[in-house]
Scaffold this motif. Structure first.
Motif, short mmCIF file in Angstrom:
data_model
loop_
_atom_site.label_atom_id
_atom_site.label_comp_id
_atom_site.label_asym_id
_atom_site.label_seq_id
_atom_site.Cartn_x
_atom_site.Cartn_y
_atom_site.Cartn_z
N MET A 1 0.84 -1.18 0.00
CA MET A 1 0.00 0.00 0.00
C MET A 1 0.89 1.25 0.00
SD MET A 1 -3.02 -0.80 2.66
CE MET A 1 -4.52 -0.88 1.78
N GLU A 2 0.47 2.20 -0.79
CA GLU A 2 1.19 3.45 -0.87
C GLU A 2 0.41 4.54 -0.16
OE1 GLU A 2 4.23 3.57 -2.20
OE2 GLU A 2 4.06 1.42 -2.62
N GLN A 3 1.11 5.57 0.26
CA GLN A 3 0.47 6.68 0.95
C GLN A 3 -0.37 7.53 0.01
OE1 GLN A 3 2.79 8.72 4.10
NE2 GLN A 3 4.54 7.66 3.16
N GLY A 4 -1.52 8.01 0.52
CA GLY A 4 -2.37 8.92 -0.24
C GLY A 4 -3.13 8.29 -1.38
N VAL A 5 -3.21 6.98 -1.43
CA VAL A 5 -3.84 6.27 -2.54
C VAL A 5 -5.21 5.72 -2.10
CG1 VAL A 5 -3.60 4.28 -4.08
CG2 VAL A 5 -1.61 5.68 -3.53
N PHE A 6 -6.17 5.76 -3.00
CA PHE A 6 -7.48 5.16 -2.75
C PHE A 6 -7.41 3.67 -3.07
CE2 PHE A 6 -8.81 9.55 -3.17
CZ PHE A 6 -9.85 9.64 -2.25
N THR A 71 8.93 1.21 6.68
CA THR A 71 8.18 1.86 5.59
C THR A 71 6.71 1.99 5.97
OG1 THR A 71 7.60 -0.23 4.51
CG2 THR A 71 9.70 0.81 3.86
N PHE A 72 6.02 2.88 5.28
CA PHE A 72 4.58 3.00 5.48
C PHE A 72 3.88 1.69 5.13
CE2 PHE A 72 0.35 3.68 3.76
CZ PHE A 72 -0.27 4.24 4.86
N GLN A 73 4.34 1.04 4.08
CA GLN A 73 3.73 -0.21 3.65
C GLN A 73 3.75 -1.24 4.78
OE1 GLN A 73 5.27 -1.86 0.02
NE2 GLN A 73 3.68 -3.40 -0.09
N LYS A 74 4.86 -1.36 5.47
CA LYS A 74 4.96 -2.32 6.58
C LYS A 74 4.05 -1.91 7.73
CE LYS A 74 9.52 -4.11 5.52
NZ LYS A 74 10.90 -4.29 5.93
N TYR A 75 4.00 -0.60 8.01
CA TYR A 75 3.14 -0.09 9.07
C TYR A 75 1.67 -0.38 8.75
CZ TYR A 75 0.78 3.46 11.96
OH TYR A 75 -0.05 4.12 12.83
N ALA A 76 1.22 -0.04 7.55
CA ALA A 76 -0.16 -0.27 7.16
C ALA A 76 -0.49 -1.76 7.15
CB ALA A 76 -0.43 0.34 5.78
#
Length: 122
Positions: A1-6, A71-76
């Motif tokens: 998952m990337e930040q700010g993406v729907f 990374t944000f991906q790991k957090y999400a």
């Protein structure tokens, strides 16, 4: 998952079991969603059906660091994992069952056009 993406997020249970057997299951699911998913994503719409769910989210934008995650991906991913695990544990306890409830690797589709949201169902 990337930040700010729907994303369109969805999942269903293993086999023919239902995810929701009572009103309390729906309420608990939404409380856990708020606890684990709302810190990383805004929810624009959701649909909870007895045997699956759908959600339209937009991931939030964070400046590093992401806590203990690289990374944000790991957090999400960890937040979603904790969400599914939390719901499953409570569901299993309530219904005296064991094992996984959800299909592994929840589904997500990136929404990169209005057409995805306005497509007519025939």
């Amino acid at each position: 998952m990337e930040q700010g993406v729907f994303y369109h997020i969805y999942n269903h249970p293993n086999g023919s079991e239902n995810l929701f057997r009572s009103d309390e299951n729906y309420h608990f699911f939404l409380r856990q969603w708020a606890k684990y998913i709302e810190p990383v994503a805004d929810t624009y719409a959701y649909c909870l059906m007895s045997n699956h769910f759908h959600a339209l989210i937009q991931t939030k934008i964070f400046a590093p660091p992401f806590g203990k995650y690289e990374t944000f991906q790991k957090y999400a991913s960890k937040q979603f994992s904790n969400f599914f695990s939390s719901y499953t544990q409570a569901f299993n306890k309530m219904y005296d069952r064991r094992g996984s409830l959800f299909m592994p690797n929840f589904k997500r589709k990136e929404i990169n056009s209005d057409a995805y949201l306005t497509k007519k169902i025939q």
